[in-house]
Design an enzyme around this catalytic site. Structure first.
Site, PDB file in Angstrom:
ATOM      1  N   ASP A 106       0.990  -1.057  -0.097  1.00 47.21           N
ATOM      2  CA  ASP A 106      -0.108   0.072   0.002  1.00 47.21           C
ATOM      3  C   ASP A 106       0.827   1.391  -0.021  1.00 47.21           C
ATOM      4  O   ASP A 106       1.192   1.883  -1.161  1.00 47.21           O
ATOM      5  CB  ASP A 106      -1.044  -0.090   1.208  1.00 47.21           C
ATOM      6  CG  ASP A 106      -2.018   1.155   1.330  1.00 47.21           C
ATOM      7  OD1 ASP A 106      -2.186   1.582   0.164  1.00 47.21           O
ATOM      8  OD2 ASP A 106      -2.351   1.553   2.554  1.00 47.21           O
ATOM      9  N   LYS A 134      -1.700  -2.128  -4.557  1.00 44.90           N
ATOM     10  CA  LYS A 134      -2.758  -0.994  -4.789  1.00 44.90           C
ATOM     11  C   LYS A 134      -2.083  -0.125  -6.124  1.00 44.90           C
ATOM     12  O   LYS A 134      -0.961   0.221  -6.104  1.00 44.90           O
ATOM     13  CB  LYS A 134      -2.928  -0.024  -3.703  1.00 44.90           C
ATOM     14  CG  LYS A 134      -3.507  -1.126  -2.469  1.00 44.90           C
ATOM     15  CD  LYS A 134      -4.779  -0.384  -1.973  1.00 44.90           C
ATOM     16  CE  LYS A 134      -5.152  -1.205  -0.701  1.00 44.90           C
ATOM     17  NZ  LYS A 134      -5.455  -0.500   0.376  1.00 44.90           N
TER      18      LYS A 134
HETATM   19  P1  IMP Z   1       2.061  -0.304   3.742  1.00 48.58           P
HETATM   20  O1  IMP Z   1       3.358  -0.536   4.910  1.00 48.58           O
HETATM   21  O2  IMP Z   1       1.261   0.652   3.984  1.00 48.58           O
HETATM   22  O3  IMP Z   1       2.387  -1.175   2.589  1.00 48.58           O
HETATM   23  O4  IMP Z   1       0.947  -1.518   4.342  1.00 48.58           O
HETATM   24  C1  IMP Z   1       0.670  -2.648   4.059  1.00 48.58           C
HETATM   25  C2  IMP Z   1      -0.060  -3.092   5.325  1.00 48.58           C
HETATM   26  O5  IMP Z   1      -1.271  -2.241   5.665  1.00 48.58           O
HETATM   27  C3  IMP Z   1      -0.601  -4.274   4.791  1.00 48.58           C
HETATM   28  O6  IMP Z   1      -0.004  -5.443   5.340  1.00 48.58           O
HETATM   29  C4  IMP Z   1      -2.415  -4.480   5.623  1.00 48.58           C
HETATM   30  O7  IMP Z   1      -1.969  -5.050   6.825  1.00 48.58           O
HETATM   31  C5  IMP Z   1      -2.652  -2.952   5.677  1.00 48.58           C
HETATM   32  N1  IMP Z   1      -3.326  -2.644   4.677  1.00 48.58           N
HETATM   33  C6  IMP Z   1      -3.131  -1.805   3.613  1.00 48.58           C
HETATM   34  N2  IMP Z   1      -4.327  -1.917   2.709  1.00 48.58           N
HETATM   35  C7  IMP Z   1      -5.228  -2.567   3.258  1.00 48.58           C
HETATM   36  C8  IMP Z   1      -6.374  -2.954   2.870  1.00 48.58           C
HETATM   37  O8  IMP Z   1      -6.896  -2.559   1.870  1.00 48.58           O
HETATM   38  N3  IMP Z   1      -7.249  -3.735   3.703  1.00 48.58           N
HETATM   39  C9  IMP Z   1      -6.651  -4.174   4.937  1.00 48.58           C
HETATM   40  N4  IMP Z   1      -5.485  -3.975   5.396  1.00 48.58           N
HETATM   41  C10 IMP Z   1      -4.659  -3.250   4.620  1.00 48.58           C
END
Ligand code: IMP
Ligand code: MG
Length: 182
Positions: A106, A134
């Site tokens: 994300d 995403k």
């Molecule tokens: P990043 O560090 O922002 O890439 O976040 C990744 C983490 O955020 C993932 O491992 C998920 O636990 C959580 N996350 C991000 N997007 C979603 C979503 O759409 N639904 C549920 N959890 C999410």
């Protein structure tokens, strides 16, 4: 009236997930032809548990399975809140090939953070695998070796992904929208 959410339209169905998991296992096998040394699989709790359980059973490797807790969406938040980690990197990563398995890329903070931690813990190689990525610039800017599906930049639940620890058991990936309770 309380603020609740609604599970909506299917983004990736269970059949497509099953097929893609087999393909990812083949990709990972090509990148890590199984040798004498086990592959250390780091599963990011809790969202990646269901994906990792399916993926590692499709791998022909010897696997050492370890878990890390990294949370950027605590509780009822649906926007990234930064990273909280409990526990440290397992000793097994030293001088071994490591594969990080996460549910969704994300903001990319989780993978960037883990890659750096694993490198300083002495991993020989670090590769990353996510089920979902995403459609946003930050996610695309973070290198990831194996990506299951590119999806719209929306909050989703199911197949391990949660909202407030609910909906992880759903077999498909579905949109989730916050809204007043009907
Ligand atoms: P990043 O560090 O922002 O890439 O976040 C990744 C983490 O955020 C993932 O491992 C998920 O636990 C959580 N996350 C991000 N997007 C979603 C979503 O759409 N639904 C549920 N959890 C999410
Ligand atoms: Mg997570």
């Amino acid at each position: 009236m309380s603020i609740q959410g609604q599970v909506g339209e299917c983004v990736v169905d269970a059949d497509r997930i099953r097929t893609r998991v087999r393909e990812l296992a083949e990709e990972i096998h090509r990148a890590h032809p199984s040798g004498d040394d086990p592959l250390v699989v780091i599963v990011v709790l809790a969202g990646a548990v269901i994906f990792a359980a399916d993926l590692i059973r499709a791998l022909p490797h010897r696997v050492i399975m370890a878990f890390v807790k990294v949370s950027s969406y605590p509780g009822t938040s649906t926007t990234s809140q930064g990273i909280v980690e409990s526990g440290s990197m397992p000793d097994a990563v030293r001088a071994r090939d490591v594969l990080v398995i996460d549910d969704v890329l994300d903001t990319g903070r989780t993978l960037q953070h883990l890659r750096a931690e694993l490198q300083s813990a002495g991993a020989r190689t670090v590769r990353t695998c996510v089920l979902l990525r995403k459609d946003r610039a930050e996610a695309k800017a973070v290198p990831c070796d194996h990506v299951g599906f590119d999806i719209p930049d929306r909050f989703v639940v199911g197949y391990g992904l949660d909202y407030n620890d609910e909906f992880r058991h759903l077999p498909d990936i579905r949109l989730f929208t916050l809204g007043p309770d009907a």
